[in-house]
Design a protein around this motif. Structure first.
Motif, PDB file in Angstrom:
ATOM      1  N   THR A 178       0.423  -0.614   0.027  1.00 40.16           N
ATOM      2  CA  THR A 178       0.295  -0.083   0.346  1.00 40.16           C
ATOM      3  C   THR A 178       0.909   0.860   0.334  1.00 40.16           C
ATOM      4  O   THR A 178       1.226   0.870   0.609  1.00 40.16           O
ATOM      5  N   ARG A 179       0.396   1.631  -0.792  1.00 42.18           N
ATOM      6  CA  ARG A 179       1.043   3.808  -1.145  1.00 42.18           C
ATOM      7  C   ARG A 179       0.542   4.397  -0.126  1.00 42.18           C
ATOM      8  O   ARG A 179      -0.817   4.312  -0.343  1.00 42.18           O
ATOM      9  N   ILE A 190      -3.714   7.846  -0.426  1.00 42.52           N
ATOM     10  CA  ILE A 190      -3.377   6.775   0.311  1.00 42.52           C
ATOM     11  C   ILE A 190      -3.594   5.335  -1.043  1.00 42.52           C
ATOM     12  O   ILE A 190      -5.116   5.758  -2.330  1.00 42.52           O
ATOM     13  N   GLY A 192      -4.040   1.086  -2.585  1.00 44.48           N
ATOM     14  CA  GLY A 192      -3.672   0.273  -1.784  1.00 44.48           C
ATOM     15  C   GLY A 192      -5.058  -0.990  -2.071  1.00 44.48           C
ATOM     16  O   GLY A 192      -6.165  -0.079  -1.330  1.00 44.48           O
ATOM     17  N   ALA A 214       1.061   2.010   5.804  1.00 42.71           N
ATOM     18  CA  ALA A 214       1.473   2.566   4.531  1.00 42.71           C
ATOM     19  C   ALA A 214       3.015   2.345   3.908  1.00 42.71           C
ATOM     20  O   ALA A 214       3.154   2.714   4.736  1.00 42.71           O
TER      21      ALA A 214
END
Length: 576
Positions: A178-179, A190, A192, A214
């Motif tokens: 997750t980014r 966010i 993901g 994340a």
């Protein structure tokens, strides 16, 4: 058959004799903790759980929470019962006073959580993670974040979730993808997917506060590159009310063996690239903040094992006192008797009682240590750090064993859903898995906790246990086993320590519980009061010391065995 009676006398006994809750009131922080307040919480929480939550346990299992593209709907009656929980202020007990909480000890809140979990384990899960979110914000959030989000989390008007696991990562948090991309204004975008998110979506509150792990751009791989973000379902208007949807969706819920009323969600963040999050703590400091949440949750999960064990024990006891079958062995009469008169049924019931009481003492003891840590007692905080994996793992193992015994006491009827015994077992079985599997708890114990302060934390605990075990030869021998195995593991290879981790965790858990049961036995022998309760307390303690403690000593050999037998096989041989 499907009712719940809060074990108030037992809870009060453990608070007085193990937690020593009266001592807490001598400190300014807990000055309000009078005996009248303790009694009011015990009575009120038990009445609330039995009256509001317990009647919904069956419908929660049979109907469950339902997913649709519009969201998740909880079973009939849940929204009203949750509203009563918020209105009654039950979520505020341990919350910081400056954010609407009552600032009471965790040991008192543990009673409430136990009652709610016994009454309706699946429903109670929504109450479990919000305190963990509060702890994370309390220790790692900014003052603005605390002012904005904590008051509603403390009351339960909004619930908090913990978003760690991803499909490809499982328990390997460092593998998450997750980014979180900084936007230059203090916010992050966010994107993901997370899985196994308890109450990640539902219809009980008008907002949900997700705490999401994340990785920022260019962050290092593994756990060092992880950050924690606050990601609400709805962004807030200027007046603090829920406003614009924050591109957070539940795309499905799992179809599970148990806890059907608790929606276990697959959450998708930023499908439309419009999911906003706020950093909690320092960038790349997510693991530290996550462990603040996780340790709180692990103590509550261990308490869940106690909760479901208590419910199963009550059900089995009622059934055994009603069910008539077979003549008693050795009796001159061939008339059938209630099965509670048969020796093996009594063995199972007394084992259920003893295991449940031992796990409760351990969970409450850890909560009391946490309270003392809050008062500045560093030794108490170090000891609860050592005991946390024991509370989580042994408490949930007890929950599974006791609910399985509950099915056995019911016999064939235990395998029939109408008795409720099967639901107890199905609900309990998840608890050794989530919030870090019990194998991970054991690895944490031997990998990190045994070495706390150069081994001094364990040595201090064992010293106290020896003092309390005087006159109990099997318990004293088990304590010696723990010391011998700990010394052996200190110089063992990593493979040998990991192979020994689970048997050693059980060995140490039973030794600690044996010590706490010995303390309770002596207290019961000194007390005047309810003769039936004290008789059962002494019988349960005696059973634990005479049967559970000696049988556990056999784990010493497993904990000392090298890992060679595990790794000497080619993996293909496991399929032979």
């Amino acid at each position: 058959m499907l009712t719940y009676t809060p074990p108030i006398a037992e809870q009060r006994f453990v608070l007085q004799n193990i937690v020593k809750v009266d001592e807490l009131s001598g400190h300014n922080v807990f000055a309000d903790v009078t005996s009248d307040l303790v009694d009011a919480i015990l009575e009120g929480a038990g009445q609330f759980a039995a009256g509001e939550f317990a009647p919904l346990n069956r419908v929660g299992d049979e109907v469950g929470s339902k997913w649709s593209p519009e969201g998740v709907t909880t079973p009939p009656g849940f929204k009203e019962a949750y509203g009563a929980y918020v209105e009654g202020g039950w979520g505020t007990l341990t919350g910081p006073t400056e954010y609407g909480g009552q600032g009471l000890p965790l040991s008192l809140s543990s009673v409430v959580m136990e009652d709610l979990g016994s009454a309706n384990m699946a429903f109670s899960l929504i109450m479990m993670l919000s305190p963990a979110a509060v702890e994370a914000l309390k220790h790692h959030g900014t003052e603005e974040q605390r002012r904005t989000w904590m008051p509603k989390l403390v009351t339960g008007e909004w619930n908090g979730t913990m978003n760690l696991t991803e499909p490809q990562a499982g328990s390997d948090v460092g593998a998450l993808k997750t980014r979180a991309v900084p936007q230059g204004d203090g916010t992050y975008r966010i994107k993901g997917q997370k899985i196994f998110i308890t109450f990640g979506e539902h219809d009980l509150t008008d907002n949900i506060v997700h705490l999401v792990l994340a990785r920022t751009p260019d962050a290092p791989e593994g756990t060092r590159g992880i950050s924690l973000f606050l990601v609400p379902k709805f962004r807030l208007n200027d007046d603090g009310t829920p406003g614009e949807f924050n591109d957070v969706r539940c795309v499905s819920i799992e179809h599970k063996m148990g806890i059907h009323a608790s929606p276990t969600c697959v959450m998708s963040y930023g499908d439309r690239d419009d999911c906003v999050g706020w950093l909690v703590g320092e960038e790349q400091g997510g693991m530290r903040a996550m462990f603040t949440m996780m340790n709180n949750a692990r103590l509550n999960v261990g308490l869940q094992g106690v909760s479901i064990a208590e419910r199963a024990t009550q059900a089995a006891t009622r059934y055994a006192r009603e069910r008539v079958q077979s003549a008693k062995a050795g009796s001159a009469s061939r008339e059938s008797v209630r099965i509670i008169e048969h020796a093996d049924v009594r063995r199972m019931l007394l084992r259920m009682k003893a295991l449940t009481q031992a796990a409760r003492a351990l969970a409450y003891y850890a909560a009391g240590l946490t309270d003392r840590g809050q008062l500045g007692d560093a030794d108490a905080q170090a000891r609860v750090d050592l005991l946390t994996p024991l509370v989580k793992a042994y408490g949930t193992d007890v929950g599974v064993e006791v609910t399985s015994l509950g099915v056995q006491v019911h016999g064939g009827m235990g395998y029939i859903e109408e008795t409720g015994a099967a639901q107890h077992y199905r609900d309990a079985r998840i608890s050794p898995i989530y919030e870090g599997t019990n194998g991970i708890q054991a690895a944490d114990l031997v990998g990190r906790k045994l070495g706390l302060e150069g081994g001094a934390v364990l040595a201090s605990l064992l010293s106290d246990m020896r003092a309390g075990a005087a006159g109990e030869a099997p318990l004293m021998a088990l304590i010696e086993d723990c010391e011998a195995v700990a010394g052996h593991l200190a110089t063992s290879s990593t493979d040998d320590r990991m192979a020994a981790a689970y048997p050693f965790l059980t060995l140490l858990s039973v030794a600690v519980c044996g010590w706490l049961m010995a303390l309770q036995l002596r207290a019961a022998e000194r007390e005047d009061g309810d003769s039936r309760f004290l008789a059962m307390k002494k019988a349960a303690a005696r059973f634990y010391l005479d049967q559970v403690v000696p049988e556990t000593r056999g784990l010493r050999a497993a904990a000392m065995a090298p890992a060679e037998s595990l790794f000497g096989l080619d993996e293909e041989a496991f399929s032979a």
